[in-house]
Design an enzyme around this catalytic site. Structure first.
Site, short mmCIF file in Angstrom:
data_model
loop_
_atom_site.label_atom_id
_atom_site.label_comp_id
_atom_site.label_asym_id
_atom_site.label_seq_id
_atom_site.Cartn_x
_atom_site.Cartn_y
_atom_site.Cartn_z
N GLY A 1 0.81 -1.21 0.00
CA GLY A 1 0.00 0.00 0.00
C GLY A 1 0.84 1.26 0.00
O GLY A 1 2.07 1.23 -0.02
N TYR B 1 -15.73 3.61 9.24
CA TYR B 1 -14.27 3.52 9.10
C TYR B 1 -13.59 3.96 10.40
O TYR B 1 -12.73 3.24 10.94
CB TYR B 1 -13.79 4.40 7.94
CG TYR B 1 -12.31 4.68 7.96
CD1 TYR B 1 -11.39 3.66 7.73
CD2 TYR B 1 -11.82 5.96 8.23
CE1 TYR B 1 -10.03 3.90 7.76
CE2 TYR B 1 -10.46 6.21 8.26
CZ TYR B 1 -9.57 5.18 8.03
OH TYR B 1 -8.21 5.42 8.07
N TRP C 1 -5.04 12.61 6.18
CA TRP C 1 -5.08 13.04 4.79
C TRP C 1 -3.83 12.61 4.01
O TRP C 1 -3.15 13.43 3.38
CB TRP C 1 -5.24 14.56 4.71
CG TRP C 1 -6.54 15.11 5.22
CD1 TRP C 1 -7.40 14.51 6.10
CD2 TRP C 1 -7.11 16.38 4.90
NE1 TRP C 1 -8.48 15.33 6.35
CE2 TRP C 1 -8.33 16.49 5.62
CE3 TRP C 1 -6.71 17.44 4.10
CZ2 TRP C 1 -9.14 17.62 5.55
CZ3 TRP C 1 -7.52 18.57 4.03
CH2 TRP C 1 -8.74 18.65 4.74
#
Length: 301
Positions: free
Chosen positions: A20, A141, A165
């Protein structure tokens, strides 16, 4: 076989979610000083163990087989709206998966670094969130990530690292989405009433590298840190800066309110994190988000 550095075996670090965005950045950064082993269900490299962290037996088997000095748990399902519409998957990956990784760490009595999120807060505070502020998640989430925190906090040695973010290579992020939409000629409608701190995955990886020594050397490490690039911005002004740096200032960009977006999941209106505890304890300071963003866009171009 573990490589040797200066006549000594390098300590092993296991990175979950190694394919990822953050997992890739962390693996690259730590590979200079540690023997990094990745764990991912999308494994396509010989150095990565293929494993679904929701599989408790396999996860424990891999962790015990690797016998790392530290586990860095970056694996998560971070699609906020996706989690809202499929809470079962969110809980399977973010809660059950985290509990399985934590059990693996406990079985070897090693520290676990868990990556969490600014979204554990409800956004009602008017100043930056510190580690002592009480979480109050607004969506599936965030709730699943907070439950993950609770599983990790049962360990004798851990650090929970909340960030915000994220942008960077190897994953979906706001920066790439804005640039892709501009290139395809799409109109951009971006909310101007949500504020946070954009964080470059490569910068966060550097902060994590600085934290590893603390985790290994501090026997009683049981802590929470907030780490993000410095500064706060709305999604709308963030988009404006992305377009400016990319030379697309004539793009059709319109500000809207969150209620107009009609997204499945609620978001905190303000989720800026206070990094001062991390800076004091670890001696590492994150740079302004604008500087990090400029570097990322320059590298992409």
């Amino acid at each position: 076989m573990v490589e040797k550095a200066k006549g000594k075996k390098r300590k092993k670090i296991l990175v979950t979610g190694s394919s990822g965005m953050l997992g890739t950045a962390v693996s690259r950064k730590l590979a200079k000083n540690y023997a990094v082993i990745g764990l991912d269900n999308r494994a396509d490299k010989l150095s990565v163990e293929h494993c679904d962290i929701a599989d408790s037996k396999k996860t424990l088997e891999v962790i015990r087989g690797v016998r790392p000095a530290v586990i860095i748990h970056t694996a998560a399902w971070t699609d906020v709206d996706g989690c809202e519409t499929d809470p079962g998957k969110a809980n399977r990956v973010n809660i059950t998966g985290t509990e399985n990784v934590a059990c693996g760490a406990a079985s070897l009595n090693i520290p676990l670094l868990y990556i969490s999120t600014d979204f554990v807060f409800d956004g009602k505070k008017k100043s930056s969130y510190t580690e002592v502020d009480l979480p109050n998640p607004l969506n599936v989430y965030a709730k699943s990530k907070l439950e993950g925190e609770k599983r990790v906090a049962r360990l004798p040695k851990y650090v929970i690292l909340r960030t915000s973010w994220l942008f960077g290579e190897n994953g979906t992020n706001f920066v790439d989405t804005i640039l892709r939409k501009v290139k395809s000629g799409e109109k951009l409608n971006v909310v101007d009433d949500q504020f946070g701190s954009p964080t470059y995955a490569k910068d966060l990886a550097q902060a994590i590298a600085a934290l590893i020594g603390y985790l290994i050397e501090t026997d009683s490490a049981r802590d929470i840190f907030h780490v993000s690039n410095k500064g706060a911005v709305s999604w709308f002004d963030y988009a404006k800066e992305i377009l400016r740096l990319a030379g697309n200032t004539d793009a059709a960009l319109t500000s809207i309110k969150t209620k107009e977006l009609k997204a499945p999941a609620k978001r905190p209106a303000f989720s800026v994190l206070d990094n001062s505890k991390f800076e004091k304890a670890i001696g590492f300071t994150m740079r302004p988000w604008q500087t990090a963003l400029a570097e990322y866009i320059h590298e992409k171009q």
